[in-house]
Design a protein around this motif. Sequence first.
Motif, short mmCIF file in Angstrom:
data_model
loop_
_atom_site.label_atom_id
_atom_site.label_comp_id
_atom_site.label_asym_id
_atom_site.label_seq_id
_atom_site.Cartn_x
_atom_site.Cartn_y
_atom_site.Cartn_z
N GLU A 46 0.81 -1.20 0.00
CA GLU A 46 0.00 0.00 0.00
C GLU A 46 0.85 1.26 0.00
N PHE A 47 0.26 2.30 -0.52
CA PHE A 47 0.92 3.60 -0.61
C PHE A 47 1.07 4.23 0.76
N VAL A 48 2.21 4.90 0.97
CA VAL A 48 2.45 5.62 2.21
C VAL A 48 2.63 7.11 1.94
N ALA A 49 3.58 7.45 1.04
CA ALA A 49 3.87 8.86 0.78
C ALA A 49 4.60 8.98 -0.55
N ALA A 50 4.51 10.15 -1.16
CA ALA A 50 5.20 10.42 -2.42
C ALA A 50 5.68 11.86 -2.44
N ILE A 51 6.71 12.09 -3.25
CA ILE A 51 7.27 13.43 -3.36
C ILE A 51 7.69 13.68 -4.80
N SER A 52 7.48 14.90 -5.27
CA SER A 52 7.85 15.24 -6.64
C SER A 52 9.37 15.35 -6.78
N TRP A 53 9.84 15.42 -8.02
CA TRP A 53 11.28 15.44 -8.25
C TRP A 53 11.94 16.63 -7.57
N SER A 54 11.23 17.76 -7.49
CA SER A 54 11.80 18.96 -6.89
C SER A 54 11.67 18.99 -5.38
N GLY A 55 10.78 18.16 -4.87
CA GLY A 55 10.51 18.20 -3.43
C GLY A 55 9.43 19.17 -3.04
N GLU A 56 8.88 19.90 -4.02
CA GLU A 56 7.89 20.93 -3.70
C GLU A 56 6.51 20.36 -3.40
N ASN A 57 6.25 19.18 -3.92
CA ASN A 57 4.92 18.59 -3.76
C ASN A 57 5.01 17.23 -3.08
N THR A 58 4.10 17.02 -2.13
CA THR A 58 4.07 15.74 -1.42
C THR A 58 2.63 15.23 -1.34
N LEU A 59 2.53 13.95 -1.06
CA LEU A 59 1.25 13.28 -0.99
C LEU A 59 1.35 12.21 0.09
N TYR A 60 0.29 12.07 0.91
CA TYR A 60 0.33 11.10 2.00
C TYR A 60 -0.95 10.27 2.04
N ALA A 61 -0.80 9.04 2.48
CA ALA A 61 -1.97 8.23 2.81
C ALA A 61 -2.61 8.81 4.07
N ASP A 62 -3.91 8.71 4.16
CA ASP A 62 -4.62 9.26 5.32
C ASP A 62 -4.12 8.64 6.62
N SER A 63 -3.73 7.38 6.56
CA SER A 63 -3.34 6.67 7.77
C SER A 63 -2.04 7.18 8.38
N VAL A 64 -1.23 7.92 7.60
CA VAL A 64 0.06 8.41 8.11
C VAL A 64 0.14 9.93 8.14
N LYS A 65 -0.87 10.59 7.61
CA LYS A 65 -0.85 12.05 7.53
C LYS A 65 -0.72 12.64 8.92
#
Length: 123
Positions: A46-65
């Motif tokens: 399952e997905f946990v977190a992601a980050i764009s190449w620049s680091g400016e954008n991130t994304l989190y699963a609700d369970s770890v936010k």
Amino acid sequence: QVQLVESGGGLVQAGGSLRLSCAASRRTLSSYGMGWFRQAPGKEREFVAAISWSGENTLYADSVKGRFTISRDNAKNTVYLQQNSLKPEDTAVYYCAATLHGYSSSRLLYSIWGQGTQVTVSS
């Protein structure tokens, strides 16, 4: 081809913290979006977190936010996952992955994977 190696996993008590690292070799990570995924025994990855190449954008699963933070240092070719307030349900093998398709929660878009690092949280 980028190769990814995770480290930093271990055994920690509930409420504790860990910092996972994902180091790249052979090629630079700077053009890749990066993600962290996890897989517990008997469950799908399952997905946990992601980050764009620049680091400016991130994304989190609700369970770890609010508890986990993804970051990257392109100069060091490394991506991190700071894990705070760990819970027993966070126990899993954690994988980092790289994608050339932006950054995403979909594991199908990630073409390069590390071998994983075990995180075990005791109650």
